[in-house]
Design a protein around this motif. Sequence first.
Motif, short mmCIF file in Angstrom:
data_model
loop_
_atom_site.label_atom_id
_atom_site.label_comp_id
_atom_site.label_asym_id
_atom_site.label_seq_id
_atom_site.Cartn_x
_atom_site.Cartn_y
_atom_site.Cartn_z
N UNK A 18 -31.97 16.19 -34.34
CA UNK A 18 -31.41 16.77 -35.59
C UNK A 18 -30.48 17.76 -35.33
N UNK A 19 -30.67 18.71 -34.37
CA UNK A 19 -29.67 19.69 -34.15
C UNK A 19 -28.28 19.18 -33.98
N UNK A 20 -28.34 18.23 -33.07
CA UNK A 20 -26.94 17.54 -32.66
C UNK A 20 -26.31 16.75 -33.76
N UNK A 21 -27.01 16.01 -34.71
CA UNK A 21 -26.62 15.42 -35.72
C UNK A 21 -25.80 16.45 -36.80
N UNK A 22 -26.59 17.38 -37.08
CA UNK A 22 -25.91 18.29 -37.99
C UNK A 22 -24.77 18.96 -37.59
N UNK A 23 -24.84 19.33 -36.33
CA UNK A 23 -23.48 20.00 -35.42
C UNK A 23 -22.55 19.17 -35.43
N UNK A 24 -22.68 17.74 -35.27
CA UNK A 24 -21.53 16.92 -35.33
C UNK A 24 -21.00 16.70 -36.61
N UNK A 25 -21.81 16.73 -37.90
CA UNK A 25 -21.38 16.62 -38.90
C UNK A 25 -20.43 17.76 -39.46
N UNK A 26 -21.04 19.13 -39.04
CA UNK A 26 -20.34 20.15 -39.23
C UNK A 26 -18.92 20.34 -38.69
N UNK A 27 -18.87 19.98 -37.50
CA UNK A 27 -17.68 19.81 -36.54
C UNK A 27 -16.34 19.13 -37.25
N UNK A 28 -17.10 17.94 -37.98
CA UNK A 28 -16.16 17.16 -38.49
C UNK A 28 -15.62 17.50 -39.58
N UNK A 29 -16.46 18.19 -40.42
CA UNK A 29 -16.16 18.40 -41.75
C UNK A 29 -15.87 20.09 -42.32
N UNK A 30 -15.89 20.89 -41.48
CA UNK A 30 -15.56 22.34 -41.62
C UNK A 30 -13.95 22.26 -41.81
N UNK A 31 -13.60 23.18 -42.52
CA UNK A 31 -11.97 23.02 -42.54
C UNK A 31 -11.63 24.22 -41.98
N UNK A 32 -10.15 24.24 -41.63
CA UNK A 32 -9.65 25.03 -40.62
C UNK A 32 -9.68 26.33 -41.31
N UNK A 33 -9.72 26.61 -42.54
CA UNK A 33 -9.83 28.06 -43.22
C UNK A 33 -11.26 28.44 -43.01
N UNK A 34 -12.41 27.48 -42.82
CA UNK A 34 -13.63 28.19 -42.76
C UNK A 34 -13.74 28.67 -41.27
#
Length: 210
Positions: free
Chosen positions: A47-63
């Motif tokens: 669960x931890x890894x799945x969410x981390x992967x998704x966030x790493x891919x979708x977080x914006x440069x501004x964020x």
Amino acid sequence: MPSQHPEGIGYGYVIERYVTRKDSGRPRYLDLKSGRVLRPGWPHAERFTRHLIDDAATITDAELEALLGYEWRSRLTAAWLIGAARRVTFRERLGDLLLASDFCFSGSAYCFALARFGTHADAEVLTAYLDHYLPRTDLRYDQPAALGALLHLDDRLGAHRAVRFTQPDGLRDRWVDALAHLRDDAGYTPAEQRRRTDLQCGFADGWTRP
């Protein structure tokens, strides 16, 4: 540049979304800092890894910039997300933060990200940090993590930048000798520091996003 809460620049939500979210029952930044994500059999790994992967891919440069402009928890988390997604455009920013060493704990995450980028340019950033901080025998900052990352990159790139730091009676030995409590600590040997970086990068290399 002074730190600023993301709320002050319109990104107040990023702390809860990326830093303190509890995929394991504990805040994400604590799981990243402790290294429990690397331990075999950790029950929250999927669960931890799945969410981390998704966030790493979708977080914006501004964020990411909003997180990097705040305190150590947000910077540590941002650096992991940057390294996971290999956002190499942040190389210079991470290098500046590493050299400044304004906060504790976050520097090891910058080293992970630079090791994960995997280029000679990243090795140069780490070398510059070690040139600056290994002679400072009064300071215990992120010298071990930086050396581990550089050793990892030397192996990956077929380079030998770390040799002058690790040679007998070199800068690394003199730094450890000046901090008596580290002399017999196996966790601070170059081999152990490289092993930790290898584990971090191997873990990240094994991620796949559905």
